[in-house]
Design a protein around this motif. Structure first.
Motif, PDB file in Angstrom:
ATOM      1  N   GLN A 118      17.296  43.846 -36.822  1.00  0.00           N
ATOM      2  CA  GLN A 118      16.570  44.286 -37.996  1.00  0.00           C
ATOM      3  C   GLN A 118      15.462  45.260 -37.622  1.00  0.00           C
ATOM      4  OE1 GLN A 118      15.241  40.697 -39.813  1.00  0.00           O
ATOM      5  NE2 GLN A 118      13.391  40.575 -38.631  1.00  0.00           N
ATOM      6  N   THR A 119      15.296  46.272 -38.448  1.00  0.00           N
ATOM      7  CA  THR A 119      14.221  47.226 -38.281  1.00  0.00           C
ATOM      8  C   THR A 119      13.085  46.778 -39.183  1.00  0.00           C
ATOM      9  OG1 THR A 119      15.789  48.998 -37.857  1.00  0.00           O
ATOM     10  CG2 THR A 119      13.567  49.636 -38.502  1.00  0.00           C
ATOM     11  N   MET A 120      11.909  46.654 -38.597  1.00  0.00           N
ATOM     12  CA  MET A 120      10.744  46.213 -39.354  1.00  0.00           C
ATOM     13  C   MET A 120       9.721  47.332 -39.425  1.00  0.00           C
ATOM     14  SD  MET A 120      11.381  42.981 -40.136  1.00  0.00           S
ATOM     15  CE  MET A 120       9.776  42.351 -40.609  1.00  0.00           C
ATOM     16  N   VAL A 121       8.960  47.344 -40.503  1.00  0.00           N
ATOM     17  CA  VAL A 121       7.815  48.225 -40.660  1.00  0.00           C
ATOM     18  C   VAL A 121       6.683  47.391 -41.241  1.00  0.00           C
ATOM     19  CG1 VAL A 121       9.157  50.358 -40.978  1.00  0.00           C
ATOM     20  CG2 VAL A 121       8.506  49.001 -42.974  1.00  0.00           C
ATOM     21  N   SER A 122       5.483  47.937 -41.190  1.00  0.00           N
ATOM     22  CA  SER A 122       4.345  47.285 -41.836  1.00  0.00           C
ATOM     23  C   SER A 122       3.611  48.326 -42.665  1.00  0.00           C
ATOM     24  CB  SER A 122       3.414  46.668 -40.786  1.00  0.00           C
ATOM     25  OG  SER A 122       2.940  47.657 -39.897  1.00  0.00           O
ATOM     26  N   VAL A 123       2.788  47.854 -43.578  1.00  0.00           N
ATOM     27  CA  VAL A 123       2.032  48.745 -44.448  1.00  0.00           C
ATOM     28  C   VAL A 123       0.906  49.374 -43.636  1.00  0.00           C
ATOM     29  CG1 VAL A 123       0.590  48.866 -46.506  1.00  0.00           C
ATOM     30  CG2 VAL A 123       2.613  47.387 -46.481  1.00  0.00           C
TER      31      VAL A 123
END
Length: 154
Positions: A30-35
């Protein structure tokens, strides 16, 4: 069939199986990002004219589901989907508390002192991982360890 040919065929089969496992693992990672921004609008569809579903705070972790130009479709820890502008996200790792309460401990294990309690939906910066524990940084409580099963994110 000679022993040499049999051996080569077995080596080829093993190598092929290894490559399939490697590529399937990478494809499903899974590719994750954050704000990145102070506040981010989660939208119904890609584009600034699309209705805002909700607002997310800095650090909130999101799983990338789809990409479309400068927009990414993301999913949060509760399974809700929406679109955000890619430029307002970061690859800085964060976790969100997914249990009603999570103990922040001084070390990675239940034998360590409880430093504080985190509540459902709180966002913490990911510092390190050690087995089933995650070292996090809380804005007010500082650094500590939380059981990974109580968190969602990186």
């Amino acid at each position: 069939m000679t022993r040499t040919r049999l051996f080569l065929r077995q080596c080829f089969s093993a190598a092929t199986a290894s490559l399939l496992v490697l590529f399937s693992t990478q494809a499903t990672a899974q590719t994750m990002v954050s704000v990145k921004a102070g506040t981010l609008n989660m939208r119904e569809a890609p584009g600034t004219n699309s209705p805002v579903l909700w607002k997310l705070s800095r650090g909130y972790p999101l799983k990338v589901v789809q990409r479309q130009g400068q927009w990414i479709k993301v999913r949060d820890f509760e399974g809700d989907d929406g679109w955000v502008a890619r430029s307002l996200t970061s690859t800085t790792p964060y976790h969100v508390v997914k249990s009603p309460v999570a103990n922040l401990r001084t070390g990675p294990g239940t034998g360590h002192r409880i430093k504080g309690r985190l509540e459902y939906g709180e966002t913490v910066r990911t510092v390190a991982k050690q087995g089933p524990w995650v070292k996090v940084k809380h804005q007010e409580l500082g650094q500590g360890w939380v059981a990974k099963r109580l968190l969602w994110g990186w």
